[in-house]
Write a protein that holds these residues in place. Structure first.
Motif, PDB file in Angstrom:
ATOM      1  N   GLY A 157       0.977  -1.282  -0.018  1.00 15.29           N
ATOM      2  CA  GLY A 157       0.111   0.071   0.061  1.00 15.29           C
ATOM      3  C   GLY A 157       0.862   1.236   0.017  1.00 15.29           C
ATOM      4  O   GLY A 157       2.329   1.156   0.182  1.00 15.29           O
ATOM      5  N   CYS A 158       0.260   2.319  -0.199  1.00 10.39           N
ATOM      6  CA  CYS A 158       0.927   3.744  -0.152  1.00 10.39           C
ATOM      7  C   CYS A 158       0.318   4.615   0.721  1.00 10.39           C
ATOM      8  O   CYS A 158       0.752   5.039   1.330  1.00 10.39           O
ATOM      9  CB  CYS A 158       1.028   4.067  -1.690  1.00 10.39           C
ATOM     10  SG  CYS A 158       1.779   5.845  -1.928  1.00 10.39           S
ATOM     11  N   GLY A 159      -0.965   5.050   0.205  1.00  3.91           N
ATOM     12  CA  GLY A 159      -1.589   6.266   1.000  1.00  3.91           C
ATOM     13  C   GLY A 159      -1.506   7.587   0.496  1.00  3.91           C
ATOM     14  O   GLY A 159      -2.275   8.414   1.143  1.00  3.91           O
ATOM     15  N   ASN A 183      -2.714   8.763  -2.151  1.00  2.09           N
ATOM     16  CA  ASN A 183      -3.870   8.997  -2.572  1.00  2.09           C
ATOM     17  C   ASN A 183      -3.803   9.670  -3.952  1.00  2.09           C
ATOM     18  O   ASN A 183      -4.489  10.634  -4.228  1.00  2.09           O
ATOM     19  CB  ASN A 183      -4.480   9.892  -1.571  1.00  2.09           C
ATOM     20  CG  ASN A 183      -6.021   9.666  -1.681  1.00  2.09           C
ATOM     21  OD1 ASN A 183      -6.461   8.603  -2.349  1.00  2.09           O
ATOM     22  ND2 ASN A 183      -7.059  10.665  -1.219  1.00  2.09           N
ATOM     23  N   CYS A 184      -2.970   9.463  -4.932  1.00  2.00           N
ATOM     24  CA  CYS A 184      -2.921   9.946  -6.186  1.00  2.00           C
ATOM     25  C   CYS A 184      -4.110   9.424  -6.845  1.00  2.00           C
ATOM     26  O   CYS A 184      -4.294   8.157  -6.897  1.00  2.00           O
ATOM     27  CB  CYS A 184      -1.754   9.637  -6.952  1.00  2.00           C
ATOM     28  SG  CYS A 184       0.070  10.016  -6.341  1.00  2.00           S
ATOM     29  N   GLN A 185      -4.889  10.268  -7.647  1.00  2.00           N
ATOM     30  CA  GLN A 185      -6.263   9.687  -7.974  1.00  2.00           C
ATOM     31  C   GLN A 185      -6.398   8.746  -9.012  1.00  2.00           C
ATOM     32  O   GLN A 185      -7.022   7.863  -9.061  1.00  2.00           O
ATOM     33  CB  GLN A 185      -6.873  10.960  -8.691  1.00  2.00           C
ATOM     34  CG  GLN A 185      -7.199  11.954  -7.466  1.00  2.00           C
ATOM     35  CD  GLN A 185      -8.169  11.663  -6.350  1.00  2.00           C
ATOM     36  OE1 GLN A 185      -9.306  11.282  -6.506  1.00  2.00           O
ATOM     37  NE2 GLN A 185      -7.355  11.786  -5.296  1.00  2.00           N
ATOM     38  N   PHE A 186      -5.209   8.657  -9.598  1.00  2.00           N
ATOM     39  CA  PHE A 186      -5.341   7.651 -10.969  1.00  2.00           C
ATOM     40  C   PHE A 186      -4.794   6.256 -10.290  1.00  2.00           C
ATOM     41  O   PHE A 186      -4.864   5.156 -11.147  1.00  2.00           O
ATOM     42  CB  PHE A 186      -4.352   8.120 -12.082  1.00  2.00           C
ATOM     43  CG  PHE A 186      -2.898   8.249 -11.650  1.00  2.00           C
ATOM     44  CD1 PHE A 186      -2.625   9.548 -11.219  1.00  2.00           C
ATOM     45  CD2 PHE A 186      -2.035   7.347 -11.327  1.00  2.00           C
ATOM     46  CE1 PHE A 186      -1.307   9.754 -10.840  1.00  2.00           C
ATOM     47  CE2 PHE A 186      -0.695   7.465 -10.904  1.00  2.00           C
ATOM     48  CZ  PHE A 186      -0.374   9.066 -10.633  1.00  2.00           C
ATOM     49  N   CYS A 187      -4.343   5.926  -9.017  1.00  2.00           N
ATOM     50  CA  CYS A 187      -3.640   4.962  -8.524  1.00  2.00           C
ATOM     51  C   CYS A 187      -4.280   3.734  -7.909  1.00  2.00           C
ATOM     52  O   CYS A 187      -5.092   4.115  -7.053  1.00  2.00           O
ATOM     53  CB  CYS A 187      -2.505   5.486  -7.803  1.00  2.00           C
ATOM     54  SG  CYS A 187      -1.454   4.155  -7.092  1.00  2.00           S
ATOM     55  N   SER A 188      -4.151   2.497  -8.282  1.00  3.31           N
ATOM     56  CA  SER A 188      -4.883   1.489  -7.530  1.00  3.31           C
ATOM     57  C   SER A 188      -3.860   1.166  -6.102  1.00  3.31           C
ATOM     58  O   SER A 188      -4.775   0.893  -5.061  1.00  3.31           O
ATOM     59  CB  SER A 188      -5.052   0.317  -8.129  1.00  3.31           C
ATOM     60  OG  SER A 188      -3.826  -0.246  -9.144  1.00  3.31           O
ATOM     61  N   PRO A 189      -2.682   0.906  -6.153  1.00  6.09           N
ATOM     62  CA  PRO A 189      -1.855   0.445  -4.993  1.00  6.09           C
ATOM     63  C   PRO A 189      -2.369   1.309  -3.944  1.00  6.09           C
ATOM     64  O   PRO A 189      -2.322   1.181  -2.486  1.00  6.09           O
ATOM     65  CB  PRO A 189      -0.511   0.857  -5.102  1.00  6.09           C
ATOM     66  CG  PRO A 189      -0.361   0.723  -6.763  1.00  6.09           C
ATOM     67  CD  PRO A 189      -1.560   1.067  -7.327  1.00  6.09           C
ATOM     68  N   THR A 190      -2.726   2.808  -3.921  1.00  7.31           N
ATOM     69  CA  THR A 190      -3.175   3.639  -3.111  1.00  7.31           C
ATOM     70  C   THR A 190      -4.252   3.250  -2.084  1.00  7.31           C
ATOM     71  O   THR A 190      -4.372   3.673  -1.057  1.00  7.31           O
ATOM     72  CB  THR A 190      -3.120   4.940  -3.358  1.00  7.31           C
ATOM     73  OG1 THR A 190      -2.998   5.960  -2.454  1.00  7.31           O
ATOM     74  CG2 THR A 190      -4.432   5.491  -4.120  1.00  7.31           C
ATOM     75  N   LYS A 191      -5.100   2.291  -2.874  1.00  9.72           N
ATOM     76  CA  LYS A 191      -6.397   1.849  -2.282  1.00  9.72           C
ATOM     77  C   LYS A 191      -6.385   0.844  -1.273  1.00  9.72           C
ATOM     78  O   LYS A 191      -7.007   0.471  -0.409  1.00  9.72           O
ATOM     79  CB  LYS A 191      -7.369   1.439  -3.177  1.00  9.72           C
ATOM     80  CG  LYS A 191      -8.043   2.326  -4.320  1.00  9.72           C
ATOM     81  CD  LYS A 191      -8.916   1.806  -5.487  1.00  9.72           C
ATOM     82  CE  LYS A 191      -9.310   2.738  -6.428  1.00  9.72           C
ATOM     83  NZ  LYS A 191      -9.531   2.050  -7.518  1.00  9.72           N
TER      84      LYS A 191
HETATM   85  S1  SF4 Z   1       1.124   6.840  -7.815  1.00  9.98           S
HETATM   86 FE1  SF4 Z   1       0.180   5.531  -6.259  1.00  9.98          FE
HETATM   87  S2  SF4 Z   1       2.082   4.502  -5.403  1.00  9.98           S
HETATM   88 FE2  SF4 Z   1       2.753   6.218  -6.595  1.00  9.98          FE
HETATM   89  S3  SF4 Z   1       2.996   7.725  -4.898  1.00  9.98           S
HETATM   90 FE3  SF4 Z   1       0.890   7.906  -5.926  1.00  9.98          FE
HETATM   91  S4  SF4 Z   1      -0.543   6.665  -4.607  1.00  9.98           S
HETATM   92 FE4  SF4 Z   1       1.471   6.109  -4.003  1.00  9.98          FE
END
Ligand code: SF4
Length: 303
Positions: free
Chosen positions: A184-186, A188-196
């Motif tokens: 996970g990341c957190g 919260n970039c809007q296009f990103c799935s790992p952030t979920k």
């Molecule tokens: S793109 Fe996704 S993984 Fe990369 S910094 Fe943004 S939320 Fe995190």
């Protein structure tokens, strides 16, 4: 899975396997499945291992239909048709004679699972169940049901292990010496799935154990042609020397190594924790490590 000779054990099992597959292997072993009943094998060994008594085949695939950015872009630029190499290899795997003819249940997970989750693809490839997302919490009952010959659900959503200390350690070597340091990341970039995904940092004790497992299984002692000279971008090197470097190289999977143990709401790096992690790697004998992701934002915020 790569098929180099050194990645396959003499009996046909995988010496090194994709990291996710190793996590599932560890989960099954630690939850009542007998290690002797499980074989982790590369595609070319399937016919040796799939037999009448095989109850279930678990498959991992990163890019099943070649729908990722790289495949789509590079295949359009330099490909010789519309099919990407990944999708070609996945199709070859799924239409392997041994896999196609077995009555064993087929469960597929991994980063490319979403591409084949629809009914048409599941049917076309002969997949009984697709596992989406993190698999550790859901695979045990699923594999048990498969072993009992029960009908499986077509789609299962994985759930995260909330307590990172409960994420199992791999028992055998992973391709590229992969060791996970966070999920996970957190940001919260809007296009990103790992952030979920729920953000977790893997404890140093788990990381240490997995580095040791990889060192143990990636030993290239006795590999042939160690005196052979190979031309590399940094000059001529003996194959033995390169093997040794490879043995001591670890690939760290993370959405951002700079966020390891980060507790700041502004995502400022936890320098102390990152240095502790690197010190651990050095103390264990890691000579080279490569993080899968490192963000410039964190470097700019804390130069
Ligand atoms: S793109 Fe996704 S993984 Fe990369 S910094 Fe943004 S939320 Fe995190």
């Amino acid at each position: 899975m790569k098929g180099g000779k050194q990645e396959i054990l003499p009996d046909g099992r995988a010496r090194l396997a994709p990291y996710g597959l190793r996590k599932i292997e560890a989960t099954l072993i630690e939850n009542g499945f007998d290690e002797n009943d499980i074989a982790t094998v590369p595609p070319m060994s399937l016919s040796k291992f799939i037999g009448e008594n095989t109850k279930v085949v678990g498959i991992t695939a990163m890019n099943t239909n070649g729908l990722t950015y790289c495949d789509q872009t590079f295949t359009a630029l330099v490909g010789f048709g519309s099919d990407s190499y990944n999708s070609y290899k996945f199709r070859s795997l799924m239409f392997d004679k041994a896999l196609r003819s077995t009555r064993a249940k087929k469960i597929l997970g991994g980063a490319g699972a979403w591409q084949v989750q629809g009914a048409y693809c599941r049917d076309y490839f002969g997949i009984d169940t697709i596992v989406m997302g993190e698999g550790e919490n859901v695979v045990v009952p699923l594999f048990q049901q498969a072993c009992e010959g029960k009908t499986l659900p077509p789609l299962v959503e994985g759930t995260p292990i909330r307590d990172e200390t409960k994420i199992p350690c791999i028992h055998n070597g992973s391709i590229y010496g992969t060791v996970e340091i966070s999920r996970g990341c957190g940001r919260n970039c809007q296009f990103c799935s790992p952030t979920k995904r729920l953000r977790r940092d893997i404890p140093l004790t788990t990381i240490e154990q997995e580095v040791k497992v990889n060192f143990r299984t990636r030993k290239n002692e006795g590999a042939p042609n160690r005196e052979r000279t190979i031309f590399t971008p940094t000059g001529h090197k003996k194959k033995g020397q390169l093997d040794q470097q490879q043995e001591r190289m670890i690939f760290l999977t993370t959405e951002d190594i700079m966020l390891y143990q980060c507790r700041s709401p502004d995502f400022l790096p936890n320098t102390e924790a990152i240095l502790k992690l690197i010190k651990l790697l050095v103390d264990l004998g890691v000579e080279t490590f490569q993080p899968s992701h490192i963000s410039l934002a964190a470097v700019a915020a804390s130069p």
